[in-house]
Design an enzyme around this catalytic site. Structure first.
Site, PDB file in Angstrom:
ATOM      1  N   PHE A 123      74.687  42.194  70.719  1.00  0.00           N
ATOM      2  CA  PHE A 123      74.676  41.633  69.359  1.00  0.00           C
ATOM      3  C   PHE A 123      75.326  40.252  69.305  1.00  0.00           C
ATOM      4  N   ALA A 124      76.231  39.939  70.262  1.00  0.00           N
ATOM      5  CA  ALA A 124      77.054  38.728  70.116  1.00  0.00           C
ATOM      6  C   ALA A 124      76.180  37.492  69.958  1.00  0.00           C
TER       7      ALA A 124
ATOM      8  N   SER B  34      75.373  33.246  64.365  1.00  0.00           N
ATOM      9  CA  SER B  34      74.283  33.882  63.612  1.00  0.00           C
ATOM     10  C   SER B  34      73.893  33.185  62.307  1.00  0.00           C
TER      11      SER B  34
ATOM     12  N   THR C 260      65.747  38.524  66.301  1.00  0.00           N
ATOM     13  CA  THR C 260      65.540  38.339  64.860  1.00  0.00           C
ATOM     14  C   THR C 260      64.089  37.978  64.549  1.00  0.00           C
ATOM     15  N   ASP C 261      63.663  38.304  63.336  1.00  0.00           N
ATOM     16  CA  ASP C 261      62.304  37.916  62.919  1.00  0.00           C
ATOM     17  C   ASP C 261      62.175  36.395  62.781  1.00  0.00           C
ATOM     18  N   GLU C 262      63.319  35.682  62.733  1.00  0.00           N
ATOM     19  CA  GLU C 262      63.249  34.221  62.541  1.00  0.00           C
ATOM     20  C   GLU C 262      62.581  33.509  63.711  1.00  0.00           C
TER      21      GLU C 262
ATOM     22  N   TYR D 281      69.267  27.683  65.100  1.00  0.00           N
ATOM     23  CA  TYR D 281      69.624  29.098  65.310  1.00  0.00           C
ATOM     24  C   TYR D 281      68.428  29.869  65.886  1.00  0.00           C
TER      25      TYR D 281
ATOM     26  N   SER E 135      67.451  28.994  69.365  1.00  0.00           N
ATOM     27  CA  SER E 135      68.340  29.544  70.400  1.00  0.00           C
ATOM     28  C   SER E 135      68.060  31.035  70.614  1.00  0.00           C
ATOM     29  N   LYS E 136      67.742  31.753  69.538  1.00  0.00           N
ATOM     30  CA  LYS E 136      67.421  33.181  69.692  1.00  0.00           C
ATOM     31  C   LYS E 136      66.092  33.337  70.431  1.00  0.00           C
TER      32      LYS E 136
ATOM     33  N   LYS F 269      76.695  34.505  54.294  1.00  0.00           N
ATOM     34  CA  LYS F 269      75.298  34.910  54.170  1.00  0.00           C
ATOM     35  C   LYS F 269      75.004  35.207  52.698  1.00  0.00           C
TER      36      LYS F 269
ATOM     37  N   TYR G  72      69.081  27.630  47.071  1.00  0.00           N
ATOM     38  CA  TYR G  72      68.418  26.501  47.723  1.00  0.00           C
ATOM     39  C   TYR G  72      67.003  26.293  47.168  1.00  0.00           C
TER      40      TYR G  72
ATOM     41  N   HIS H  66      63.585  24.911  55.832  1.00  0.00           N
ATOM     42  CA  HIS H  66      63.741  26.257  55.233  1.00  0.00           C
ATOM     43  C   HIS H  66      62.449  27.067  55.349  1.00  0.00           C
TER      44      HIS H  66
HETATM   45  P1  NAD Z   1      78.000  37.961  63.005  1.00  0.00           P
HETATM   46  O1  NAD Z   1      78.056  36.478  63.015  1.00  0.00           O
HETATM   47  O2  NAD Z   1      78.524  38.724  61.835  1.00  0.00           O
HETATM   48  O3  NAD Z   1      78.771  38.531  64.297  1.00  0.00           O
HETATM   49  C1  NAD Z   1      78.635  37.960  65.557  1.00  0.00           C
HETATM   50  C2  NAD Z   1      79.704  38.527  66.472  1.00  0.00           C
HETATM   51  O4  NAD Z   1      79.553  37.918  67.764  1.00  0.00           O
HETATM   52  C3  NAD Z   1      81.147  38.212  66.015  1.00  0.00           C
HETATM   53  O5  NAD Z   1      81.953  39.351  66.153  1.00  0.00           O
HETATM   54  C4  NAD Z   1      81.609  37.120  66.968  1.00  0.00           C
HETATM   55  O6  NAD Z   1      83.011  37.110  67.199  1.00  0.00           O
HETATM   56  C5  NAD Z   1      80.828  37.468  68.230  1.00  0.00           C
HETATM   57  N1  NAD Z   1      80.635  36.295  69.100  1.00  0.00           N
HETATM   58  C6  NAD Z   1      80.159  35.069  68.750  1.00  0.00           C
HETATM   59  N2  NAD Z   1      80.188  34.226  69.809  1.00  0.00           N
HETATM   60  C7  NAD Z   1      80.663  34.951  70.853  1.00  0.00           C
HETATM   61  C8  NAD Z   1      80.925  34.646  72.229  1.00  0.00           C
HETATM   62  N3  NAD Z   1      80.693  33.415  72.711  1.00  0.00           N
HETATM   63  N4  NAD Z   1      81.382  35.628  73.021  1.00  0.00           N
HETATM   64  C9  NAD Z   1      81.626  36.870  72.538  1.00  0.00           C
HETATM   65  N5  NAD Z   1      81.431  37.207  71.256  1.00  0.00           N
HETATM   66  C10 NAD Z   1      80.953  36.263  70.412  1.00  0.00           C
HETATM   67  O7  NAD Z   1      76.486  38.317  63.278  1.00  0.00           O
HETATM   68  P2  NAD Z   1      75.596  39.554  62.772  1.00  0.00           P
HETATM   69  O8  NAD Z   1      74.987  39.207  61.480  1.00  0.00           O
HETATM   70  O9  NAD Z   1      76.364  40.805  62.924  1.00  0.00           O
HETATM   71  O10 NAD Z   1      74.420  39.506  63.861  1.00  0.00           O
HETATM   72  C11 NAD Z   1      74.507  40.246  65.070  1.00  0.00           C
HETATM   73  C12 NAD Z   1      73.244  40.027  65.881  1.00  0.00           C
HETATM   74  O11 NAD Z   1      72.101  40.445  65.136  1.00  0.00           O
HETATM   75  C13 NAD Z   1      72.992  38.555  66.247  1.00  0.00           C
HETATM   76  O12 NAD Z   1      72.484  38.521  67.566  1.00  0.00           O
HETATM   77  C14 NAD Z   1      71.934  38.099  65.255  1.00  0.00           C
HETATM   78  O13 NAD Z   1      71.142  37.073  65.798  1.00  0.00           O
HETATM   79  C15 NAD Z   1      71.144  39.398  65.068  1.00  0.00           C
HETATM   80  N6  NAD Z   1      70.454  39.542  63.769  1.00  0.00           N
HETATM   81  C16 NAD Z   1      71.156  39.406  62.595  1.00  0.00           C
HETATM   82  C17 NAD Z   1      70.500  39.607  61.382  1.00  0.00           C
HETATM   83  C18 NAD Z   1      71.236  39.498  60.065  1.00  0.00           C
HETATM   84  O14 NAD Z   1      70.603  39.587  59.020  1.00  0.00           O
HETATM   85  N7  NAD Z   1      72.545  39.342  60.042  1.00  0.00           N
HETATM   86  C19 NAD Z   1      69.141  39.950  61.381  1.00  0.00           C
HETATM   87  C20 NAD Z   1      68.458  40.073  62.592  1.00  0.00           C
HETATM   88  C21 NAD Z   1      69.134  39.877  63.782  1.00  0.00           C
HETATM   89  O1  TDX Z   2      73.952  29.628  49.521  1.00  0.00           O
HETATM   90  C1  TDX Z   2      72.827  30.045  49.866  1.00  0.00           C
HETATM   91  N1  TDX Z   2      71.761  29.820  49.053  1.00  0.00           N
HETATM   92  C2  TDX Z   2      70.485  30.232  49.342  1.00  0.00           C
HETATM   93  O2  TDX Z   2      69.553  29.999  48.565  1.00  0.00           O
HETATM   94  C3  TDX Z   2      72.607  30.769  51.104  1.00  0.00           C
HETATM   95  C4  TDX Z   2      73.740  31.059  52.045  1.00  0.00           C
HETATM   96  C5  TDX Z   2      71.317  31.177  51.393  1.00  0.00           C
HETATM   97  N2  TDX Z   2      70.274  30.892  50.557  1.00  0.00           N
HETATM   98  C6  TDX Z   2      68.904  31.335  50.928  1.00  0.00           C
HETATM   99  C7  TDX Z   2      68.434  30.863  52.279  1.00  0.00           C
HETATM  100  C8  TDX Z   2      67.529  31.984  52.730  1.00  0.00           C
HETATM  101  O3  TDX Z   2      66.224  31.799  52.228  1.00  0.00           O
HETATM  102  O4  TDX Z   2      68.934  32.761  51.011  1.00  0.00           O
HETATM  103  C9  TDX Z   2      68.133  33.239  52.086  1.00  0.00           C
HETATM  104  C10 TDX Z   2      69.000  34.047  53.037  1.00  0.00           C
HETATM  105  O5  TDX Z   2      69.903  33.156  53.657  1.00  0.00           O
HETATM  106  P1  TDX Z   2      70.953  33.609  54.778  1.00  0.00           P
HETATM  107  O6  TDX Z   2      71.780  34.723  54.247  1.00  0.00           O
HETATM  108  O7  TDX Z   2      71.615  32.402  55.306  1.00  0.00           O
HETATM  109  O8  TDX Z   2      69.977  34.289  55.860  1.00  0.00           O
HETATM  110  P2  TDX Z   2      68.743  33.730  56.706  1.00  0.00           P
HETATM  111  O9  TDX Z   2      68.756  32.269  56.832  1.00  0.00           O
HETATM  112  O10 TDX Z   2      67.499  34.351  56.135  1.00  0.00           O
HETATM  113  O11 TDX Z   2      69.092  34.379  58.145  1.00  0.00           O
HETATM  114  C11 TDX Z   2      69.577  35.751  58.231  1.00  0.00           C
HETATM  115  O12 TDX Z   2      68.562  36.634  58.567  1.00  0.00           O
HETATM  116  C12 TDX Z   2      68.080  36.618  59.892  1.00  0.00           C
HETATM  117  C13 TDX Z   2      70.737  35.857  59.220  1.00  0.00           C
HETATM  118  O13 TDX Z   2      71.739  34.911  58.886  1.00  0.00           O
HETATM  119  C14 TDX Z   2      70.268  35.685  60.637  1.00  0.00           C
HETATM  120  O14 TDX Z   2      71.348  35.914  61.548  1.00  0.00           O
HETATM  121  C15 TDX Z   2      69.180  36.684  60.918  1.00  0.00           C
HETATM  122  O15 TDX Z   2      68.644  36.460  62.185  1.00  0.00           O
END
Ligand code: NAD
Ligand code: TDX
Length: 350
Positions: free
Chosen positions: A84-85, A88, A131-133, A156, A159-160, A195, A213, A290
């Site tokens: 997961f790390a 993000s 991620t779906d992104e 982002y 890189s994924k 987020k 946004y 965006h």
């Molecule tokens: P997050 O940012 O909340 O957590 C990331 C974690 O990774 C943190 O605990 C951080 O300390 C750790 N980390 C970052 N850099 C590191 C490093 N160099 N070495 C070791 N640990 C490190 O992220 P999240 O939202 O929990 O996402 C987790 C995973 O799921 C990511 O790979 C993200 O791309 C993927 N993902 C997230 C979403 C979402 O909506 N949040 C959706 C799809 C996929």
């Molecule tokens: O202040 C805001 N205003 C706004 O309009 C923020 C923070 C977001 N937004 C919009 C941008 C996006 O369309 O809301 C939507 C969601 O934004 P984020 O929460 O930043 O998520 P997103 O960019 O969709 O990416 C997330 O989903 C896929 C996670 O951050 C990623 O880690 C994951 O891979």
């Protein structure tokens, strides 16, 4: 006992995963490896050592540091890695892409190298959380399938996507037992308040305007974090090596509708609090590049893995809003000087 390394286990999805997996997978020993960046927080894992004792361990490690990663893998002989790390947050990747290359690409390749060299056996599995992104943006119609072209828009997602390609290359070149999942937007407890959902809740509770946004018509596809994590366990256990599985709950929302819904939910929860005022919505400058719409087709995970999300959006949002109201101490404690600086840079004090 299976020895499983969970990277990023102190972050949002990771900590929810670790709690769930320790509960349901009684034959797993979980070792969390996390660098504890701004997004990782030991408080998210509080109580687990006491409760699960020798089935749980934490090690502070930066996956960018190849030597430490190698040492850990040599010592532990893992049966599996659930990775997961990551860095993000899309907006942070626009402000500074390099950290995303270092952790998401180099860090992932360090883990792949160590897995190839030191995994316990050929059966040991590397599950990469993507991620779906990586699929870029959809228009009004259509869905992302696993065959959709990879055309990431942000640093982002680039890189994924890059780490996904390395994972697949390690399968083809070295026969590493890999699986990739690509999930849509997660929400739930412990999400860092940068987020959309927790950020808007925090701003509303602090009486600040809610920055949407562009025109707010962008669409995101939402899943409750526990449903994503159930899919993660299924993919780890049942996924075919070298395959990608899209995970999603068929739950599309326009950002503006979601923000309005959050305001309604907060009003309902806080109706007895006289000092809570309905927040204003502020339409602000759009995010560069965006993506317009995300929408996952999870049919492959449903038919091959038996994946089936259980939490409705209504239930999940109620639970999440309540959690942030009841756990104000948690998010106040993680809002540091660094956070305030980021918000200032991103939103310019608006
Ligand atoms: P997050 O940012 O909340 O957590 C990331 C974690 O990774 C943190 O605990 C951080 O300390 C750790 N980390 C970052 N850099 C590191 C490093 N160099 N070495 C070791 N640990 C490190 O992220 P999240 O939202 O929990 O996402 C987790 C995973 O799921 C990511 O790979 C993200 O791309 C993927 N993902 C997230 C979403 C979402 O909506 N949040 C959706 C799809 C996929
Ligand atoms: O202040 C805001 N205003 C706004 O309009 C923020 C923070 C977001 N937004 C919009 C941008 C996006 O369309 O809301 C939507 C969601 O934004 P984020 O929460 O930043 O998520 P997103 O960019 O969709 O990416 C997330 O989903 C896929 C996670 O951050 C990623 O880690 C994951 O891979």
């Amino acid at each position: 006992m299976m020895k499983i390394l969970v990277t990023g286990g102190a972050g949002f999805i990771g900590c929810n995963f670790v709690r769930r997996a320790l509960r349901v997978k009684k034959d797993w020993k979980i070792i969390v490896a996390d660098a504890l960046t701004y997004a990782g927080n030991l408080e998210n894992l509080e109580g687990l050592k006491e409760k699960y004792n020798d089935r749980y361990d934490f090690i502070k490690i930066d996956i960018r540091d190849k030597e430490s990663v190698d040492e850990l893998f040599k010592k532990e002989k893992f049966d599996g890695v659930i990775h997961f790390a990551a860095e993000s947050h899309v907006d942070r990747s626009i402000l500074g892409p390099l950290a995303f290359v270092e952790t998401n690409v180099l860090g992932s390749v360090n883990l792949l190298e160590a897995s190839r060299k030191y995994f316990k056996s050929d059966k040991s599995r590397f599950l990469h959380i993507s991620t779906d992104e990586v699929y870029g943006a959809l228009g009004d119609e259509g869905f992302f399938t696993e065959e959709t072209k990879i055309v990431p828009s942000s640093p982002y997602s680039a890189s994924k996507a890059s780490s996904d390609l390395f994972v697949l290359a390690y399968h083809k070149t070295y026969g590493l037992n890999v699986v990739i999942t690509r999930c849509c937007n997660n929400y739930g407890p412990y999400q860092f308040p940068e987020k959309l959902i927790p950020f808007m809740i925090k701003r509303a509770l602090d009486g600040e305007p809610l920055p949407v946004y562009g025109d707010g018509r962008n669409v995101r596809d939402w899943i409750f974090v526990d449903d994503h994590n159930d899919g993660t366990i299924l993919a780890f256990e049942k996924g075919r090596a070298g395959e990608v599985y899209n995970l999603g709950a068929r739950c599309e929302k326009r950002n503006i509708d979601l923000v309005k819904l959050l305001i309604e939910k907060l009003k309902a929860c806080l109706k007895d609090k006289k000092d809570f005022k309905e927040p204003e919505i502020a339409f602000v400058k759009d995010r560069p590049g965006h993506d317009f719409r995300y929408a996952i087709d999870p049919s492959k995970a449903e038919s091959e893995l038996g994946f089936k999300p259980k939490i409705s959006f209504e239930e999940g949002i109620d639970l999440t809003v309540k959690w942030y109201i009841e756990n104000e101490g948690w998010w106040r404690r993680i809002i540091s000087g660094e956070y305030l600086e980021y918000v200032e840079k991103q939103y310019g004090g608006k």
